[in-house]
Scaffold this motif. Structure first.
Motif, mmCIF file in Angstrom:
data_model
loop_
_atom_site.group_PDB
_atom_site.id
_atom_site.type_symbol
_atom_site.label_atom_id
_atom_site.label_comp_id
_atom_site.label_asym_id
_atom_site.label_seq_id
_atom_site.Cartn_x
_atom_site.Cartn_y
_atom_site.Cartn_z
ATOM 1 N N THR A 1 52.462 19.302 90.179
ATOM 2 C CA THR A 1 51.115 19.446 90.754
ATOM 3 C C THR A 1 50.089 19.851 89.691
ATOM 4 O OG1 THR A 1 51.555 21.757 91.345
ATOM 5 C CG2 THR A 1 52.062 20.079 93.004
ATOM 6 N N ALA A 2 50.568 20.143 88.473
ATOM 7 C CA ALA A 2 49.661 20.569 87.403
ATOM 8 C C ALA A 2 48.611 19.513 87.090
ATOM 9 C CB ALA A 2 50.455 20.894 86.141
ATOM 10 N N LEU A 3 48.966 18.227 87.246
ATOM 11 C CA LEU A 3 48.019 17.165 86.911
ATOM 12 C C LEU A 3 46.779 17.214 87.790
ATOM 13 C CD1 LEU A 3 50.822 16.132 85.719
ATOM 14 C CD2 LEU A 3 49.842 13.859 85.901
ATOM 15 N N ASN A 4 46.912 17.726 89.006
ATOM 16 C CA ASN A 4 45.780 17.818 89.915
ATOM 17 C C ASN A 4 45.195 19.225 89.985
ATOM 18 O OD1 ASN A 4 46.115 15.074 90.729
ATOM 19 N ND2 ASN A 4 47.776 15.711 92.095
ATOM 20 N N THR A 5 45.861 20.182 89.342
ATOM 21 C CA THR A 5 45.454 21.587 89.476
ATOM 22 C C THR A 5 44.837 22.159 88.218
ATOM 23 O OG1 THR A 5 47.261 21.910 91.050
ATOM 24 C CG2 THR A 5 46.257 23.891 90.119
ATOM 25 N N PHE A 6 45.450 21.891 87.064
ATOM 26 C CA PHE A 6 44.995 22.508 85.826
ATOM 27 C C PHE A 6 43.637 21.947 85.417
ATOM 28 C CE2 PHE A 6 49.408 23.752 83.951
ATOM 29 C CZ PHE A 6 49.596 24.601 85.028
ATOM 30 N N SER A 7 42.736 22.848 85.059
ATOM 31 C CA SER A 7 41.405 22.495 84.582
ATOM 32 C C SER A 7 40.846 23.698 83.839
ATOM 33 C CB SER A 7 40.477 22.128 85.749
ATOM 34 O OG SER A 7 40.261 23.265 86.579
ATOM 35 N N PHE A 8 39.708 23.524 83.192
ATOM 36 C CA PHE A 8 39.073 24.653 82.509
ATOM 37 C C PHE A 8 38.753 25.753 83.517
ATOM 38 C CE2 PHE A 8 35.494 27.049 80.848
ATOM 39 C CZ PHE A 8 35.876 27.292 79.535
ATOM 40 N N GLU A 9 38.238 25.374 84.671
ATOM 41 C CA GLU A 9 37.896 26.357 85.698
ATOM 42 C C GLU A 9 39.138 27.071 86.219
ATOM 43 O OE1 GLU A 9 36.846 23.226 85.609
ATOM 44 O OE2 GLU A 9 34.774 23.644 84.962
ATOM 45 N N PHE A 10 40.247 26.339 86.340
ATOM 46 C CA PHE A 10 41.490 26.957 86.810
ATOM 47 C C PHE A 10 41.922 28.077 85.873
ATOM 48 C CE2 PHE A 10 46.109 27.233 86.353
ATOM 49 C CZ PHE A 10 46.513 27.514 87.657
ATOM 50 N N PHE A 11 41.911 27.819 84.564
ATOM 51 C CA PHE A 11 42.339 28.838 83.600
ATOM 52 C C PHE A 11 41.326 29.974 83.520
ATOM 53 C CE2 PHE A 11 44.761 25.155 81.939
ATOM 54 C CZ PHE A 11 46.021 25.695 82.045
ATOM 55 N N ARG A 12 40.039 29.661 83.659
ATOM 56 C CA ARG A 12 39.038 30.717 83.615
ATOM 57 C C ARG A 12 39.225 31.661 84.797
ATOM 58 N NH1 ARG A 12 33.105 28.658 83.317
ATOM 59 N NH2 ARG A 12 33.670 27.875 85.380
ATOM 60 N N ASN A 13 39.444 31.130 85.970
ATOM 61 C CA ASN A 13 39.669 31.978 87.137
ATOM 62 C C ASN A 13 40.977 32.749 87.035
ATOM 63 O OD1 ASN A 13 37.280 31.072 88.293
ATOM 64 N ND2 ASN A 13 38.287 29.389 89.382
ATOM 65 N N LEU A 14 41.978 32.105 86.434
ATOM 66 C CA LEU A 14 43.281 32.761 86.310
ATOM 67 C C LEU A 14 43.219 33.958 85.376
ATOM 68 C CD1 LEU A 14 46.348 32.763 86.875
ATOM 69 C CD2 LEU A 14 46.614 31.178 84.954
ATOM 70 N N TYR A 15 42.546 33.790 84.239
ATOM 71 C CA TYR A 15 42.509 34.853 83.237
ATOM 72 C C TYR A 15 41.338 35.810 83.406
ATOM 73 C CZ TYR A 15 46.219 32.740 80.407
ATOM 74 O OH TYR A 15 47.420 32.268 79.961
ATOM 75 N N LEU A 16 40.238 35.316 83.956
ATOM 76 C CA LEU A 16 39.045 36.161 84.063
ATOM 77 C C LEU A 16 38.715 36.519 85.503
ATOM 78 C CD1 LEU A 16 36.668 34.417 81.489
ATOM 79 C CD2 LEU A 16 38.231 36.317 81.115
ATOM 80 N N GLY A 17 39.701 36.409 86.385
ATOM 81 C CA GLY A 17 39.470 36.718 87.785
ATOM 82 C C GLY A 17 39.450 38.208 88.036
ATOM 83 N N ASP A 18 39.831 38.602 89.233
ATOM 84 C CA ASP A 18 39.778 40.011 89.617
ATOM 85 C C ASP A 18 40.868 40.839 88.961
ATOM 86 O OD1 ASP A 18 37.630 39.454 91.234
ATOM 87 O OD2 ASP A 18 38.885 39.019 92.981
ATOM 88 N N GLU A 19 41.976 40.189 88.575
ATOM 89 C CA GLU A 19 43.095 40.947 88.025
ATOM 90 C C GLU A 19 42.914 41.121 86.528
ATOM 91 O OE1 GLU A 19 47.054 39.961 89.548
ATOM 92 O OE2 GLU A 19 46.099 38.455 90.798
ATOM 93 N N ASP A 20 42.028 42.033 86.158
ATOM 94 C CA ASP A 20 41.726 42.251 84.747
ATOM 95 C C ASP A 20 42.954 42.704 83.975
ATOM 96 O OD1 ASP A 20 39.118 41.545 85.134
ATOM 97 O OD2 ASP A 20 38.453 43.599 85.515
ATOM 98 N N ASP A 21 43.866 43.423 84.637
ATOM 99 C CA ASP A 21 45.052 43.907 83.925
ATOM 100 C C ASP A 21 45.910 42.748 83.464
ATOM 101 O OD1 ASP A 21 47.374 44.545 86.619
ATOM 102 O OD2 ASP A 21 45.586 43.278 86.602
#
Length: 330
Positions: free
Chosen positions: A154-174
């Motif tokens: 499912t990575a082909l339809n899921t991974f994007s710049f926005e996906f990684f930005r939300n993953l790393y810079l989301g609410d879970e700062d730790d």
């Protein structure tokens, strides 16, 4: 003190006395037996006070090191002192000093040029069984592209710049800061110093070419990413992959420079988005027997390559953002 002795060095005074003895006919042997001369010789054989103090200080230091680190090889002791001096975590650091790639290349083991002698292109295969892949490619150092290597991902339809930005810079700062602290980051030919800078870049900067890479060594992030991809189906059943995967991302016009890796095993890289032009060159000792290979890896395809034996560079082509994920296998 007699005025005639003032301003003279002891060596000059001794030489004057010795010359006078010779004029009086006293043989050198008798002169050497004089009690005053023997005392001078004994003092001459002693260490100067500064040297004695230095040796004593060194002895105390060695004793302190032994008490602190135990009876270990001197190299281990020095390494531990270096770690303490640089404020490194000795339990988690892999290297005391990083050896430059140019130096590592000098000490590479010789390569058998038969691995690339008759290669004219990188073969593309699909629906290949793990057994056939192991027999033909897995450990032969022959590069190959598996055209359906990411099937059911499912990575082909899921991974994007926005996906990684939300993953790393989301609410879970730790989670983000753990990854920032522990994981490796490759800026390549950009000005970025960290993944944080990349994911928080301005829209204007994002429009210009850039290319970076990092490892997903943070377990929390790794578990999220692996929901969208899995171990490639064609790898040999008994082979094991490392826990750390690598992600490369960038805009068209950039890529990795020509280099050779210094890792333990062969690796695979899956093209999730965008397309990359790969250029593979043999090691210098095989230049006369092997040729340079070029191939394009498109979305959904996986290139398998022994990056310890092939020099390689990449260039993102087309119009889309390139996202690649890969790992080693043994």
């Amino acid at each position: 003190m007699d005025e005639k002795f003032k301003g003279k060095e002891p060596e000059d005074l001794f030489r004057d006395i010795f010359n006078k003895c010779q004029k009086l006919g006293i043989p050198p042997k008798e002169f050497a037996q004089l009690s005053s001369v023997r005392k001078l010789r004994s003092k001459q054989n002693c260490f100067p006070r500064s040297i004695s103090v230095g040796l004593f200080s060194a002895f105390i230091l060695v004793c302190a090191l032994v008490l602190s680190f135990g009876f270990e090889p001197i190299a281990v002791v020095l390494a531990k002192i270096w770690y303490l001096f640089r404020d490194y975590d000795i339990e988690n650091e892999l290297c005391v000093l990083n050896m430059p790639p140019e130096v590592q290349n000098i000490f590479m083991p010789p390569v058998d040029c038969s691995i690339c002698k008759n290669l004219t292109e990188v073969e593309r295969v699909k629906n290949i069984s793990p057994q056939e892949f192991e027999r033909r490619f897995a450990y032969s150092t022959v590069p190959v592209i598996v055209a359906d290597g990411t099937r059911n991902w499912t990575a082909l339809n899921t991974f994007s710049f926005e996906f990684f930005r939300n993953l790393y810079l989301g609410d879970e700062d730790d989670v983000f800061w753990e990854a920032e602290r522990e994981c490796q980051f490759f800026p390549y030919q950009t000005e970025f110093q960290s993944l944080a800078e990349v994911l928080s870049m301005s829209p204007e900067r994002a429009e210009n070419p850039w290319y970076i890479g990092w490892s997903n060594c943070d377990s929390k992030i790794g578990n999220i990413l692996r929901k969208h991809y899995k171990r490639p189906y064609f790898l040999p059943p008994l082979s094991e992959s490392t826990n750390i995967d690598w992600i490369f991302m960038g805009k068209p016009g950039y890529g990795a420079h020509m280099h050779i890796d210094h890792v333990n095993n062969p690796s695979w890289q899956a093209q999730i988005k965008g397309s990359k032009l790969w250029t593979l060159e043999p090691v210098p000792e095989c230049y006369n027997e092997c040729r340079t290979l070029e191939t394009i890896v498109n979305p959904g395809e996986v290139i398998v390559l022994d990056t310890n034996r092939w020099y390689h560079k990449t260039l993102i082509i087309g119009d889309d953002l390139s996202i690649t994920i890969g790992s080693e296998y043994d």
